[in-house]
Motif scaffolding. Structure first.
Motif, PDB file in Angstrom:
ATOM      1  N   ARG A 176      11.845   3.943   3.366  1.00 24.87           N
ATOM      2  CA  ARG A 176      11.669   2.712   4.143  1.00 24.87           C
ATOM      3  C   ARG A 176      10.305   2.105   3.851  1.00 24.87           C
ATOM      4  NH1 ARG A 176      14.510   3.694   9.945  1.00 24.87           N
ATOM      5  NH2 ARG A 176      16.204   4.976   9.159  1.00 24.87           N
ATOM      6  N   ALA A 177      10.311   0.916   3.252  1.00 24.34           N
ATOM      7  CA  ALA A 177       9.078   0.192   2.953  1.00 24.34           C
ATOM      8  C   ALA A 177       9.036  -1.047   3.828  1.00 24.34           C
ATOM      9  CB  ALA A 177       9.031  -0.193   1.478  1.00 24.34           C
ATOM     10  N   TYR A 178       8.196  -1.019   4.849  1.00 22.38           N
ATOM     11  CA  TYR A 178       8.075  -2.152   5.756  1.00 22.38           C
ATOM     12  C   TYR A 178       7.069  -3.161   5.203  1.00 22.38           C
ATOM     13  CZ  TYR A 178      10.648   0.531   9.224  1.00 22.38           C
ATOM     14  OH  TYR A 178      11.613   1.234   9.886  1.00 22.38           O
ATOM     15  N   LYS A 179       7.415  -4.448   5.314  1.00 23.68           N
ATOM     16  CA  LYS A 179       6.532  -5.531   4.889  1.00 23.68           C
ATOM     17  C   LYS A 179       6.381  -6.500   6.048  1.00 23.68           C
ATOM     18  CE  LYS A 179       6.064  -9.282   1.577  1.00 23.68           C
ATOM     19  NZ  LYS A 179       6.680  -9.925   0.407  1.00 23.68           N
ATOM     20  N   TYR A 180       5.181  -6.608   6.564  1.00 21.75           N
ATOM     21  CA  TYR A 180       4.920  -7.506   7.694  1.00 21.75           C
ATOM     22  C   TYR A 180       4.585  -8.899   7.160  1.00 21.75           C
ATOM     23  CZ  TYR A 180       3.395  -9.341  12.121  1.00 21.75           C
ATOM     24  OH  TYR A 180       3.305 -10.101  13.255  1.00 21.75           O
ATOM     25  N   GLY A 181       5.367  -9.880   7.583  1.00 17.73           N
ATOM     26  CA  GLY A 181       5.097 -11.268   7.205  1.00 17.73           C
ATOM     27  C   GLY A 181       4.904 -11.437   5.716  1.00 17.73           C
ATOM     28  N   ARG A 182       3.734 -11.943   5.340  1.00 17.77           N
ATOM     29  CA  ARG A 182       3.398 -12.132   3.927  1.00 17.77           C
ATOM     30  C   ARG A 182       2.178 -11.279   3.561  1.00 17.77           C
ATOM     31  NH1 ARG A 182       6.012 -16.759   1.391  1.00 17.77           N
ATOM     32  NH2 ARG A 182       7.303 -17.714   2.984  1.00 17.77           N
ATOM     33  N   ASP A 183       2.274 -10.009   3.921  1.00 13.81           N
ATOM     34  CA  ASP A 183       1.212  -9.041   3.636  1.00 13.81           C
ATOM     35  C   ASP A 183       0.839  -9.086   2.156  1.00 13.81           C
ATOM     36  OD1 ASP A 183      -0.331  -6.801   3.112  1.00 13.81           O
ATOM     37  OD2 ASP A 183       0.914  -5.447   4.295  1.00 13.81           O
ATOM     38  N   ILE A 184      -0.389  -9.438   1.869  1.00 14.38           N
ATOM     39  CA  ILE A 184      -0.829  -9.632   0.489  1.00 14.38           C
ATOM     40  C   ILE A 184      -0.768  -8.349  -0.338  1.00 14.38           C
ATOM     41  CG2 ILE A 184      -3.306  -9.250   0.898  1.00 14.38           C
ATOM     42  CD1 ILE A 184      -3.683 -11.737  -1.023  1.00 14.38           C
ATOM     43  N   ALA A 185      -0.955  -7.206   0.286  1.00 14.77           N
ATOM     44  CA  ALA A 185      -0.956  -5.939  -0.457  1.00 14.77           C
ATOM     45  C   ALA A 185       0.384  -5.666  -1.134  1.00 14.77           C
ATOM     46  CB  ALA A 185      -1.305  -4.778   0.468  1.00 14.77           C
ATOM     47  N   THR A 186       1.456  -6.170  -0.563  1.00 11.49           N
ATOM     48  CA  THR A 186       2.791  -5.900  -1.124  1.00 11.49           C
ATOM     49  C   THR A 186       3.072  -6.711  -2.389  1.00 11.49           C
ATOM     50  OG1 THR A 186       3.833  -7.572   0.285  1.00 11.49           O
ATOM     51  CG2 THR A 186       3.696  -5.320   1.155  1.00 11.49           C
ATOM     52  N   TYR A 187       2.165  -7.600  -2.758  1.00 10.65           N
ATOM     53  CA  TYR A 187       2.314  -8.402  -3.976  1.00 10.65           C
ATOM     54  C   TYR A 187       1.504  -7.842  -5.147  1.00 10.65           C
ATOM     55  CZ  TYR A 187       4.362 -11.958  -0.948  1.00 10.65           C
ATOM     56  OH  TYR A 187       5.158 -12.628  -0.060  1.00 10.65           O
ATOM     57  N   PHE A 188       0.798  -6.739  -4.912  1.00  9.58           N
ATOM     58  CA  PHE A 188      -0.092  -6.189  -5.935  1.00  9.58           C
ATOM     59  C   PHE A 188       0.146  -4.712  -6.179  1.00  9.58           C
ATOM     60  CE2 PHE A 188      -2.343  -9.917  -4.382  1.00  9.58           C
ATOM     61  CZ  PHE A 188      -2.658 -10.536  -5.574  1.00  9.58           C
ATOM     62  N   PRO A 189      -0.198  -4.235  -7.361  1.00 10.06           N
ATOM     63  CA  PRO A 189      -0.443  -4.960  -8.593  1.00 10.06           C
ATOM     64  C   PRO A 189       0.812  -5.755  -9.009  1.00 10.06           C
ATOM     65  CG  PRO A 189      -1.130  -2.673  -8.820  1.00 10.06           C
ATOM     66  CD  PRO A 189      -0.375  -2.799  -7.537  1.00 10.06           C
ATOM     67  N   PRO A 190       0.664  -6.732  -9.895  1.00 14.10           N
ATOM     68  CA  PRO A 190       1.784  -7.610 -10.236  1.00 14.10           C
ATOM     69  C   PRO A 190       2.916  -6.918 -10.992  1.00 14.10           C
ATOM     70  CG  PRO A 190      -0.249  -8.283 -11.374  1.00 14.10           C
ATOM     71  CD  PRO A 190      -0.588  -7.111 -10.540  1.00 14.10           C
ATOM     72  N   LYS A 191       4.113  -7.422 -10.759  1.00 14.99           N
ATOM     73  CA  LYS A 191       5.311  -6.864 -11.407  1.00 14.99           C
ATOM     74  C   LYS A 191       5.248  -6.978 -12.927  1.00 14.99           C
ATOM     75  CE  LYS A 191       8.567  -7.497  -7.632  1.00 14.99           C
ATOM     76  NZ  LYS A 191       9.805  -8.185  -7.188  1.00 14.99           N
TER      77      LYS A 191
END
Length: 124
Positions: free
Chosen positions: A57-72
């Motif tokens: 389970r990977a929770y993402k709150y709103g637009r949490d910036i950490a979940t966008y890094f490092p880039p795909k």
């Protein structure tokens, strides 16, 4: 064994699921809050493990910036059994650090799991 973490700790604990399974430990659950993406190319032998019994389970709150890094585009991401669960209302229209606050995760998950709300923590 249940593993969990926030931010970098979530990314490290996700990698540890595979390491512990490779060593014969029984990992049954992993929970990540605001998880940084990880590079699976560095662990080719670990990705062949059977993880079908592990609850990811990977929770993402709103637009949490950490979940966008490092880039795909650099090869970072989550392994296929990990599904992102979106919770909470974004504090801004773009990825931001405010949504990375662990307290926001705690409140939103508490609303989902402990108070019986069915809004997915969206009103946290």
């Amino acid at each position: 064994i249940v593993l969990c973490g926030h931010s970098l700790g979530a990314g490290v604990s996700l990698l540890m699921v595979y390491e512990l399974l490779a060593r014969g430990y029984n990992v049954v659950k992993w929970v990540g809050l605001g998880t940084l993406r990880v590079n699976w190319k560095v662990l080719p032998t670990l990705t062949d493990l059977d993880v079908s019994h592990v609850d990811f389970r990977a929770y993402k709150y709103g637009r949490d910036i950490a979940t966008y890094f490092p880039p795909k585009f650099l090869g970072y991401g989550y392994p296929s059994p990990v599904q992102e669960i979106k919770i909470g209302k974004p504090s801004r229209a773009w990825p931001n650090l405010s949504d990375h606050d662990i307290d926001k995760y705690v409140v939103a998950i508490g609303k989902i799991h402990f108070k019986g709300n069915s809004d997915g923590g969206q009103n946290a």
